[in-house]
Design an enzyme around this catalytic site. Structure first.
Site, PDB file in Angstrom:
ATOM      1  CD  GLN A 182     -68.550  -4.013  65.135  1.00 36.81           C
ATOM      2  OE1 GLN A 182     -68.989  -4.569  66.128  1.00 36.81           O
ATOM      3  NE2 GLN A 182     -68.365  -4.669  63.983  1.00 36.81           N
ATOM      4  CD  GLU A 197     -69.721  -2.840  58.550  1.00 31.22           C
ATOM      5  OE1 GLU A 197     -68.501  -3.043  58.394  1.00 31.22           O
ATOM      6  OE2 GLU A 197     -70.591  -3.717  58.447  1.00 31.22           O
ATOM      7  CG  ASN A 217     -72.678  -6.689  56.354  1.00 29.56           C
ATOM      8  OD1 ASN A 217     -72.543  -5.473  56.531  1.00 29.56           O
ATOM      9  ND2 ASN A 217     -71.648  -7.530  56.401  1.00 29.56           N
ATOM     10  CD  GLU A 218     -68.507  -5.453  54.285  1.00 26.23           C
ATOM     11  OE1 GLU A 218     -67.772  -6.446  54.290  1.00 26.23           O
ATOM     12  OE2 GLU A 218     -68.151  -4.340  54.747  1.00 26.23           O
ATOM     13  CD  GLU A 276     -70.184  -8.083  62.863  1.00 25.46           C
ATOM     14  OE1 GLU A 276     -69.507  -7.073  62.615  1.00 25.46           O
ATOM     15  OE2 GLU A 276     -70.296  -9.058  62.085  1.00 25.46           O
ATOM     16  CE1 TYR A 306     -64.822  -0.601  59.967  1.00 21.00           C
ATOM     17  CE2 TYR A 306     -65.401  -1.581  57.863  1.00 21.00           C
ATOM     18  CZ  TYR A 306     -65.633  -1.418  59.214  1.00 21.00           C
ATOM     19  OH  TYR A 306     -66.677  -2.078  59.823  1.00 21.00           O
TER      20      TYR A 306
HETATM   21  O1  AHR Z   1     -66.969  -4.282  61.366  1.00 18.33           O
HETATM   22  C1  AHR Z   1     -66.315  -5.491  61.117  1.00 18.33           C
HETATM   23  C2  AHR Z   1     -66.692  -6.090  59.768  1.00 18.33           C
HETATM   24  O2  AHR Z   1     -66.282  -5.247  58.734  1.00 18.33           O
HETATM   25  C3  AHR Z   1     -68.156  -6.283  59.502  1.00 18.33           C
HETATM   26  O3  AHR Z   1     -68.645  -7.448  60.063  1.00 18.33           O
HETATM   27  C4  AHR Z   1     -68.206  -6.354  58.013  1.00 18.33           C
HETATM   28  O4  AHR Z   1     -69.430  -5.898  57.492  1.00 18.33           O
HETATM   29  C5  AHR Z   1     -67.038  -5.489  57.579  1.00 18.33           C
HETATM   30  O5  AHR Z   1     -66.250  -6.142  56.657  1.00 18.33           O
END
Ligand code: AHR
Length: 525
Positions: A378, A329, A196-197, A49, A273
């Protein structure tokens, strides 16, 4: 993205307790005569990103830099990434994608406008790393682009023109503009992310509102590369959830079920995450104790349950599993490293991150029939990165070595492994002591991965093989002196993969897996 609900940590992979002491042997059985699904190489995808030093400094230093580079792209980073055979790279975001206007990043670099990266720290973006630089990077590392288009603050027209700029072969005005910028041949775009999101940083949309936009983007944002018309078609990935609820996936899949000739999608994304203490992330990425390690692994294992929940919805509408669940992600999100810009999401990467990477990759492999794509968050200098850089210095992280060891699993065929995992308990947190997957590699070799989660005790492994006559076995392992062992610029080789002894006798593989380790055994028939 800034204020997610606290992650549920109460869900655990259910493993029958073995009651084994550390000295006991864990027995595995692998049946090579029962092949399962292909472990798509795209589950080893990465995410780059425009965030912090993920692109600027990490990949792009500019052609005039004293850091060795090819057309502005760091040679050391490219060489390291080539070793990983990175199948796809997601770019330009993330949250940044819904604020990105591609025209700012093409043409002569000295004429590009400076803009503000309001997604990540309000820093000035020179736009020096734009579409053609990203494609150059992709070609240098030998990967495939996964481009996320701007649904939040862009238009369908803008996204359609971007795709035309990248992929048109015919001499349209946009293809000629690309040629004038030095790239006459159309690029291949393997994957298209439609936003995205969108439930959060991508525009705080309702599922229904998003679905309406998704259809329009799918209809008009076209890949014009003739080489991608019949084979190698671009796959379109819709936004999916980032918390364990099913409303969003229901809406997307219900729409997909009724899709017409005019539009289609090929995947739904999912973000998860490892944030064991909930948001904002508070775990230290270096100098932490075993209790933090155990909590992180427990949180990571929730991935399995989250996938099952989403797959149940997808199976309802798509029992043939045509639509991919794309975990685009995932990874450990720790507190920013003290002294760094908190908006840059820079963290260290330890043996804990390596173990949780292997647990996630194993979960994806077990879900290979539906999960055919994933992107760790990432790639460089951001969150659970492969590589950290500081000006001319570069260091490979423990997670890098996990991805390197897993390269033979790309496109391998999943093989069932049965075992009683035992239990590793610390500070009241109970986890399976061992995790394992097996596969038949594309070159015919049998692969066995063993993760020893136990932070303190080695474990003896006996793996009985059936359906294959094994001739030679070798193994490589990754461990560190402690769960918080890291590689630094001063000491880059504290955690590196090494060959380890393995015995092959009467069709049984025997080895000792070190505490907190990731091991890959390669068996030649
Ligand atoms: O990876 C960091 C962020 O996490 C990304 O930009 C977003 O899609 C997610 O909330």
């Amino acid at each position: 993205m800034k204020s997610r609900p606290v992650h549920a940590v109460a869900f655990l992979l259910m493993v029958a307790p073995l009651g084994a002491s550390a000295a006991d042997t864990i027995r595995l059985s692998i049946d090579a005569s029962k092949p399962g699904s292909k472990i798509d190489r795209n589950i080893f995808g990465q995410f780059a990103e425009n965030l912090g030093q993920g692109l600027y400094g990490g990949i792009w230093v500019g052609p005039d830099s004293s850091i060795p580079n090819t057309r502005g792209i760091r040679n050391d980073v490219v060489a390291a990434l080539r070793e990983l055979k990175v199948p796809n790279v997601r770019w330009p975001g993330g949250c940044f994608a819904d604020q990105y206007h591609w025209r700012n990043g093409i043409g002569p670099r000295d004429k590009r406008p400076a803009t503000v990266n309001s997604a990540w720290g309000d820093v000035i973006d020179t736009n020096a790393f734009g579409t053609d630089e990203f494609m150059d990077f992709i070609q240098q590392i030998g990967s495939t682009p996964y481009v996320s288009v701007n649904v939040g603050s862009g238009t369908t027209e803008e996204a359609a023109e971007w795709l035309e700029y990248m992929t048109a072969a015919a001499p349209t005005a946009l293809a000629r503009e690309r040629a004038a910028n030095g790239h006459p041949a159309p690029y291949k775009v393997g994957f298209l992310g439609i936003g995205n999101e969108s439930w959060d940083c991508g525009g705080a949309m309702t599922p229904d509102y998003y679905v309406s936009l998704m259809k329009v983007y799918s209809r008009f944002v076209l890949n014009m590369n003739p080489a991608q018309r019949k084979t190698d078609q671009m796959l379109k990935i819709a936004v999916g959830p980032g918390t364990p609820n099913t409303e969003w996936t229901e809406a997307v899949m219900q729409a997909w079920k009724k899709h017409t000739w005019a539009w289609d999608i090929n995947g739904v994304s999912l973000h998860w995450y490892t944030v064991p203490n909930g948001w904002p992330p508070s775990t230290n990425s270096q100098k932490f104790v075993q209790g933090d390690y155990a909590k992180s692994l427990k949180s990571t294992l929730f991935m399995d349950q989250f996938l099952r929940q989403q797959e149940a919805v997808m199976d309802k509408y798509d029992p043939e599993k045509k639509v991919t669940l794309s975990v685009d992600e995932w990874g450990a999100w720790h507190a920013p490293l003290p002294g760094t810009n908190p908006a840059f999401l820079f963290q260290q990467n330890s043996m804990r991150d390596a173990v949780l990477a292997s647990l996630n990759l194993n979960i994806f492999a077990r879900h290979a029939d539906r999960v055919r794509m994933a992107n760790i968050a990432q790639m460089i200098n951001v969150l659970q990165a492969m590589i950290l850089t500081d000006k001319e210095k570069m260091v490979l992280t423990p997670t890098y070595y996990v991805f390197k060891m897993y390269v033979p699993f790309q496109d391998a065929t999943f093989l069932p492994v049965t075992f009683d995992a035992g239990t590793y308990t610390h500070d009241g947190v109970s986890l399976p002591r061992v995790d394992a997957i097996a596969a038949k590699a594309v070159d015919g070799k049998l692969l066995l991965e063993i993760t020893n989660l136990d932070a303190e005790s080695p474990v003896s492994i006996d793996a009985a093989l059936s359906g294959i006559t094994a001739k030679v076995a070798r193994a490589e392992t990754l461990t560190g002196a402690a769960v918080d062992s890291v590689n630094t610029f001063e000491s880059p080789d504290s955690v590196v993969s090494k060959a380890v002894a393995v015995k092959l006798q009467n069709g049984t593989i025997s080895l000792t897996a070190a505490p907190r380790s990731v091991t890959v055994v390669t068996i030649e028939p």
